[in-house]
Design a protein around this motif. Structure first.
Motif, PDB file in Angstrom:
ATOM      1  N   HIS A  20     -11.290  45.752   5.686  1.00  0.00           N
ATOM      2  CA  HIS A  20     -10.582  44.657   6.362  1.00  0.00           C
ATOM      3  C   HIS A  20     -10.656  43.400   5.503  1.00  0.00           C
ATOM      4  N   GLN A  39      -9.370  34.907   4.499  1.00  0.00           N
ATOM      5  CA  GLN A  39      -8.524  35.952   3.948  1.00  0.00           C
ATOM      6  C   GLN A  39      -9.111  36.250   2.565  1.00  0.00           C
ATOM      7  N   SER A  68      -9.827  42.035  10.695  1.00  0.00           N
ATOM      8  CA  SER A  68      -8.559  42.732  10.823  1.00  0.00           C
ATOM      9  C   SER A  68      -8.038  43.076   9.441  1.00  0.00           C
ATOM     10  N   SER A  69      -7.123  44.021   9.403  1.00  0.00           N
ATOM     11  CA  SER A  69      -6.554  44.443   8.133  1.00  0.00           C
ATOM     12  C   SER A  69      -5.354  43.565   7.797  1.00  0.00           C
ATOM     13  N   GLU A  70      -4.920  43.636   6.571  1.00  0.00           N
ATOM     14  CA  GLU A  70      -3.730  42.916   6.141  1.00  0.00           C
ATOM     15  C   GLU A  70      -2.525  43.651   6.698  1.00  0.00           C
ATOM     16  N   SER A  71      -1.867  43.083   7.681  1.00  0.00           N
ATOM     17  CA  SER A  71      -0.802  43.836   8.340  1.00  0.00           C
ATOM     18  C   SER A  71       0.432  42.988   8.579  1.00  0.00           C
ATOM     19  N   TYR A  89       1.017  41.220  12.179  1.00  0.00           N
ATOM     20  CA  TYR A  89       0.799  41.954  13.423  1.00  0.00           C
ATOM     21  C   TYR A  89      -0.639  42.458  13.435  1.00  0.00           C
ATOM     22  N   ASN A  90      -1.549  41.523  13.504  1.00  0.00           N
ATOM     23  CA  ASN A  90      -2.949  41.912  13.309  1.00  0.00           C
ATOM     24  C   ASN A  90      -3.687  42.077  14.615  1.00  0.00           C
ATOM     25  N   GLU A  91      -4.403  43.169  14.735  1.00  0.00           N
ATOM     26  CA  GLU A  91      -5.321  43.391  15.840  1.00  0.00           C
ATOM     27  C   GLU A  91      -6.712  43.063  15.333  1.00  0.00           C
ATOM     28  N   GLN A  92      -7.404  42.207  16.034  1.00  0.00           N
ATOM     29  CA  GLN A  92      -8.732  41.805  15.613  1.00  0.00           C
ATOM     30  C   GLN A  92      -9.780  42.631  16.345  1.00  0.00           C
ATOM     31  N   ASN A  97      -1.876  37.004   8.876  1.00  0.00           N
ATOM     32  CA  ASN A  97      -2.917  36.963   9.898  1.00  0.00           C
ATOM     33  C   ASN A  97      -3.150  35.534  10.369  1.00  0.00           C
TER      34      ASN A  97
END
Lengths: 115, 115
Positions: free
Chosen positions: A29, A50, A95-98, A101-104, B100
């Motif tokens: 993450h 980040q 969270s991942s780099e998305s 649309y990040n889910e923490q 993010n």
């Protein structure tokens, strides 16, 4: 797989002392967040990394609070000259780099008590 | 600044009753919406999320939420609660920026389900 881990789980300190709280994010993450949750409140944002850099530190309440993430993985939240009002549960999330649309994913928190 | 309002602080229900927990947010741009749950002694877990598409989203354990953009609302529902649903529920929002970003949480609602 392993989730977000935080150490210590509990920390009791005296007013004026220095404390460090550690967060190990989920492997891979890139984003890491610190929040603070006071009794009867929802989590409040402190700072977001980040990679190695702080992308947003607008939630840090004052210059007694500082956080680092030197290698882009583990992060340490540092509080100088602690005050009784700093008592709270400090939460870490990753969270991942998305692409927005990040889910923490949250860790169990460190409960800090300042006497 | 964005904010999140959760309308009740403590809800008490009997098993099999229907549940609706209100959540309103105050940001006018594109948002991602979340409900997190914290069971007694456990850490925050994601219940469900809305990023885009169908405004009615289904989560774990029979929960669902409906995003109504015109009302800035994202209410959580469950047709029939169980004693094991006793927990604290947090609504959260983050701005969609293509990257993010931090979550803004409501104060939380404590749900107590009587067996």
């Amino acid at each position: 797989g392993a989730g977000v881990s935080q150490t210590p789980s509990n920390k009791v300190t005296e007013k004026g002392k220095y404390v460090e709280l550690r967060c190990d994010p989920i492997s891979g993450h890139t984003a890491l967040y610190w929040y603070r949750q006071s009794l009867g409140q929802g989590p409040e944002f402190l700072i977001y990394f980040q990679g190695t850099g702080a992308a947003d530190d607008s939630g840090l309440p004052n210059d007694r609070f500082f956080a680092v993430r030197p290698e882009g993985s583990v992060s340490t939240l540092k509080i100088q000259r602690t005050e009784r009002g700093d008592s709270a549960v400090y939460l870490c999330a990753s969270s991942s780099e998305s692409g927005g649309y990040n889910e923490q994913f949250f860790g169990p928190g460190t409960r800090l008590t300042v006497l | 600044a964005q904010s999140v309002s959760q309308h009740n602080h403590h809800v008490i229900l009997s098993e099999a009753a229907s549940l609706e927990l209100g959540c309103n947010y105050s940001y006018g741009g594109t948002v991602n919406l979340f409900w997190y749950v914290q069971y007694p002694g456990q850490h925050l877990q994601l219940l469900l999320k809305y990023f885009s598409g169908d405004p009615l989203v289904k989560g774990i354990k029979g929960f669902e939420a409906e995003f109504i953009k015109s009302k800035f609302s994202f209410n959580l529902r469950k047709p029939s609660v169980q004693w094991s649903d006793t927990a604290e529920y947090f609504c959260a929002v983050n701005r969609y920026t293509g990257a993010n970003s931090k979550l803004t949480f409501g104060k939380g609602i404590t749900l107590s389900v009587r067996p």
